[in-house]
Design a protein around this motif. Structure first.
Motif, mmCIF file in Angstrom:
data_model
loop_
_atom_site.group_PDB
_atom_site.id
_atom_site.type_symbol
_atom_site.label_atom_id
_atom_site.label_comp_id
_atom_site.label_asym_id
_atom_site.label_seq_id
_atom_site.Cartn_x
_atom_site.Cartn_y
_atom_site.Cartn_z
ATOM 1 N N ASN A 198 0.894 -1.127 -0.023
ATOM 2 C CA ASN A 198 -0.026 -0.015 0.197
ATOM 3 C C ASN A 198 0.793 1.217 0.189
ATOM 4 O O ASN A 198 0.693 2.199 0.601
ATOM 5 N N GLY A 199 1.990 1.092 -0.742
ATOM 6 C CA GLY A 199 2.800 2.359 -0.881
ATOM 7 C C GLY A 199 3.962 2.623 0.298
ATOM 8 O O GLY A 199 4.517 3.583 0.082
ATOM 9 N N MET A 200 3.866 1.665 1.194
ATOM 10 C CA MET A 200 4.947 1.858 2.293
ATOM 11 C C MET A 200 5.891 0.496 2.197
ATOM 12 O O MET A 200 5.480 -0.432 1.773
ATOM 13 N N TYR A 201 7.189 0.936 2.653
ATOM 14 C CA TYR A 201 8.160 -0.069 2.831
ATOM 15 C C TYR A 201 8.388 -0.179 4.201
ATOM 16 O O TYR A 201 8.572 0.778 5.046
ATOM 17 N N TYR A 202 8.351 -1.290 4.707
ATOM 18 C CA TYR A 202 9.084 -1.684 6.185
ATOM 19 C C TYR A 202 10.159 -2.256 6.380
ATOM 20 O O TYR A 202 10.695 -3.376 5.695
ATOM 21 N N HIS A 203 11.222 -1.453 7.109
ATOM 22 C CA HIS A 203 12.418 -1.932 7.340
ATOM 23 C C HIS A 203 12.591 -2.488 8.743
ATOM 24 O O HIS A 203 12.101 -1.867 9.745
ATOM 25 N N LEU A 204 12.975 -3.667 8.758
ATOM 26 C CA LEU A 204 13.152 -4.451 10.094
ATOM 27 C C LEU A 204 14.577 -4.714 10.319
ATOM 28 O O LEU A 204 15.204 -5.050 9.477
ATOM 29 N N ARG A 205 14.840 -4.457 11.687
ATOM 30 C CA ARG A 205 16.331 -4.856 11.952
ATOM 31 C C ARG A 205 16.400 -6.020 13.246
ATOM 32 O O ARG A 205 15.694 -5.429 14.146
ATOM 33 N N PHE A 206 17.182 -7.008 13.124
ATOM 34 C CA PHE A 206 17.315 -7.825 14.064
ATOM 35 C C PHE A 206 18.562 -7.689 14.655
ATOM 36 O O PHE A 206 19.420 -7.724 13.883
ATOM 37 N N VAL A 207 18.568 -7.742 15.934
ATOM 38 C CA VAL A 207 20.151 -7.913 16.630
ATOM 39 C C VAL A 207 20.063 -9.130 17.320
ATOM 40 O O VAL A 207 19.212 -9.413 18.101
ATOM 41 N N ASP A 208 21.169 -9.973 17.069
ATOM 42 C CA ASP A 208 21.193 -11.263 17.666
ATOM 43 C C ASP A 208 19.839 -12.032 17.441
ATOM 44 O O ASP A 208 19.662 -12.710 18.404
ATOM 45 N N GLY A 209 19.027 -12.279 16.518
ATOM 46 C CA GLY A 209 17.854 -13.026 16.157
ATOM 47 C C GLY A 209 16.795 -12.451 16.769
ATOM 48 O O GLY A 209 15.718 -13.219 16.435
#
Length: 95
Positions: A72-83
């Motif tokens: 829907n026009g959005m990008y979602y950026h996820l960051r995982f630290v140590d799983g």
């Protein structure tokens, strides 16, 4: 004090992400996110940092960065630290 203020300001850029099988929350593990949202559109892994001798740097952990979208026009950026999910940020796709 400046670090705390910076964290508070940065938190305004954080977002939540709703997937087909639930809403993500920080500290979820990778498998939980995959079961809720499926495979990301892109995925990059940064291994834990090592020193010049090949030994792990103390307290170094792997980091993964995932991107879902556009949804829907959005990008979602996820960051995982140590799983574990540490951050979800969203931004509107360029027009």
């Amino acid at each position: 004090m400046a670090v705390v203020v910076g964290m508070l300001l940065a938190s305004s850029a954080w977002a939540s992400m709703r997937c087909a099988d639930g809403i993500l929350s920080t500290a979820e593990d990778i498998q939980s996110v995959l079961s809720k949202c499926g495979e990301p559109d892109s995925r990059a892994r940064e291994p834990a940092e090592v020193d010049g001798y090949g030994a792990l740097v103390p307290n170094a952990v792997p980091v993964e960065r995932w991107v879902y979208g556009p949804q829907n026009g959005m990008y979602y950026h996820l960051r995982f630290v140590d799983g574990r999910l540490a951050q979800v940020r969203s931004r509107r796709s360029p027009q």
